[in-house]
Design an enzyme around this catalytic site. Structure first.
Site, PDB file in Angstrom:
ATOM      1  N   HIS A 117      70.328  92.593  64.153  1.00 18.13           N
ATOM      2  CA  HIS A 117      70.232  92.354  65.595  1.00 18.13           C
ATOM      3  C   HIS A 117      70.676  93.622  66.331  1.00 18.13           C
ATOM      4  O   HIS A 117      71.713  94.198  65.990  1.00 18.13           O
ATOM      5  CB  HIS A 117      71.111  91.162  65.985  1.00 18.13           C
ATOM      6  CG  HIS A 117      70.976  90.815  67.430  1.00 18.13           C
ATOM      7  ND1 HIS A 117      69.871  90.159  67.931  1.00 18.13           N
ATOM      8  CD2 HIS A 117      71.789  91.048  68.490  1.00 18.13           C
ATOM      9  CE1 HIS A 117      70.014  90.015  69.233  1.00 18.13           C
ATOM     10  NE2 HIS A 117      71.163  90.541  69.605  1.00 18.13           N
ATOM     11  N   LEU A 168      71.672  80.732  66.714  1.00 19.29           N
ATOM     12  CA  LEU A 168      70.991  82.004  66.976  1.00 19.29           C
ATOM     13  C   LEU A 168      71.969  83.191  66.937  1.00 19.29           C
ATOM     14  O   LEU A 168      72.977  83.188  67.649  1.00 19.29           O
ATOM     15  CB  LEU A 168      70.323  81.932  68.363  1.00 19.29           C
ATOM     16  CG  LEU A 168      69.586  83.196  68.812  1.00 19.29           C
ATOM     17  CD1 LEU A 168      68.347  83.422  67.962  1.00 19.29           C
ATOM     18  CD2 LEU A 168      69.228  83.116  70.289  1.00 19.29           C
ATOM     19  N   GLY A 175      57.734  96.665  61.799  1.00 17.68           N
ATOM     20  CA  GLY A 175      58.259  96.776  60.444  1.00 17.68           C
ATOM     21  C   GLY A 175      59.024  98.044  60.127  1.00 17.68           C
ATOM     22  O   GLY A 175      59.128  98.436  58.966  1.00 17.68           O
TER      23      GLY A 175
END
Ligand code: GRF
Length: 214
Positions: A118, A153, A21
């Site tokens: 990403h 994706l 996180g």
């Protein structure tokens, strides 16, 4: 999503995470310090009960929910998350190390309202261990991408990217650490852009509206 302005009520974000996180914490810190204005975290959801990120969110007093995904169908699990996000009035979903593919129903429930981060300069190195892939490929420039999520994706419209040089002395780990530092800046910046509502999506291109270009 195009009309949400920070001059009005804050944009309510829902964070989905599965692990440590650190991106969630960076977003929370940007909000706390006023770097990211007009945004509030409405709820943090994890599919992993013991995720470090959800523990920290709880400590911070942010509404949290765990929907364990293991052994459950994607559709069933996503339906619970969608209901939860709606019940918290979430305008924008931010995937922050959420390690499960979303169902088409989830994506269509929040059209161009799900962001992901990403750790590569997409479209290079989608999928898992992107930093390692980039390192082994021998690229000289690496980085991260914040993009809208679509049904493929690591594929949707790119909001922003941050690039760094790959150093001769790097290994995959040191590169990943430096990319992560860029992620922590990039995500808040991207959320700020989306929250401003001052953008258009032209095909695959995310562009600031004419009056807001530098
Ligand atoms: C980050 O590298 C992010 O780019 C990827 O998953 C990792 C999550 O890290 N999608 P953290 O949980 O935010 O620390």
């Amino acid at each position: 999503m195009d009309s949400h302005s920070s001059a009005h009520s804050p944009l309510r974000i829902g964070v989905l995470l599965s692990g440590r996180g650190s991106n969630f914490l960076a977003i929370a810190e940007s909000i706390r310090t006023g770097k990211l204005k007009g945004v509030e975290i409405a709820v943090v959801i994890s599919n992993v009960a013991e995720a470090e990120g959800i523990r920290k969110a709880r400590e911070m007093g942010i509404p949290c929910q765990v929907f364990v995904s293991k052994g459950r169908s994607r559709q069933e699990h996503d339906a619970e998350m969608i209901a939860c996000l709606w019940s918290h009035g979430v305008d924008l979903v931010c995937l922050a190390g959420y390690m499960r593919l979303l169902s088409p129903v989830f994506v269509t429930s929040f059209p161009n309202r799900v962001l992901n981060i990403h750790p590569s300069l997409l479209p290079a190195f989608p999928g898992l261990e992107a930093q390692q892939q980039a390192f082994e490929y021998g690229v000289k420039t690496a980085g991260c991408t914040v993009h809208f999520v679509d049904d493929r994706l690591d594929h949707g419209v790119i909001v922003l990217q941050r690039a760094i040089p790959v150093l001769d002395g790097d290994d995959a780990h040191s590169l990943a650490v430096r990319i992560l530092a860029e992620e922590h800046v990039a995500y808040s910046e991207a959320i700020g852009l989306v929250a401003s509502g001052e953008y258009e999506i032209l095909g695959r291109r995310f562009v600031k509206k004419a009056g807001n270009r530098k």
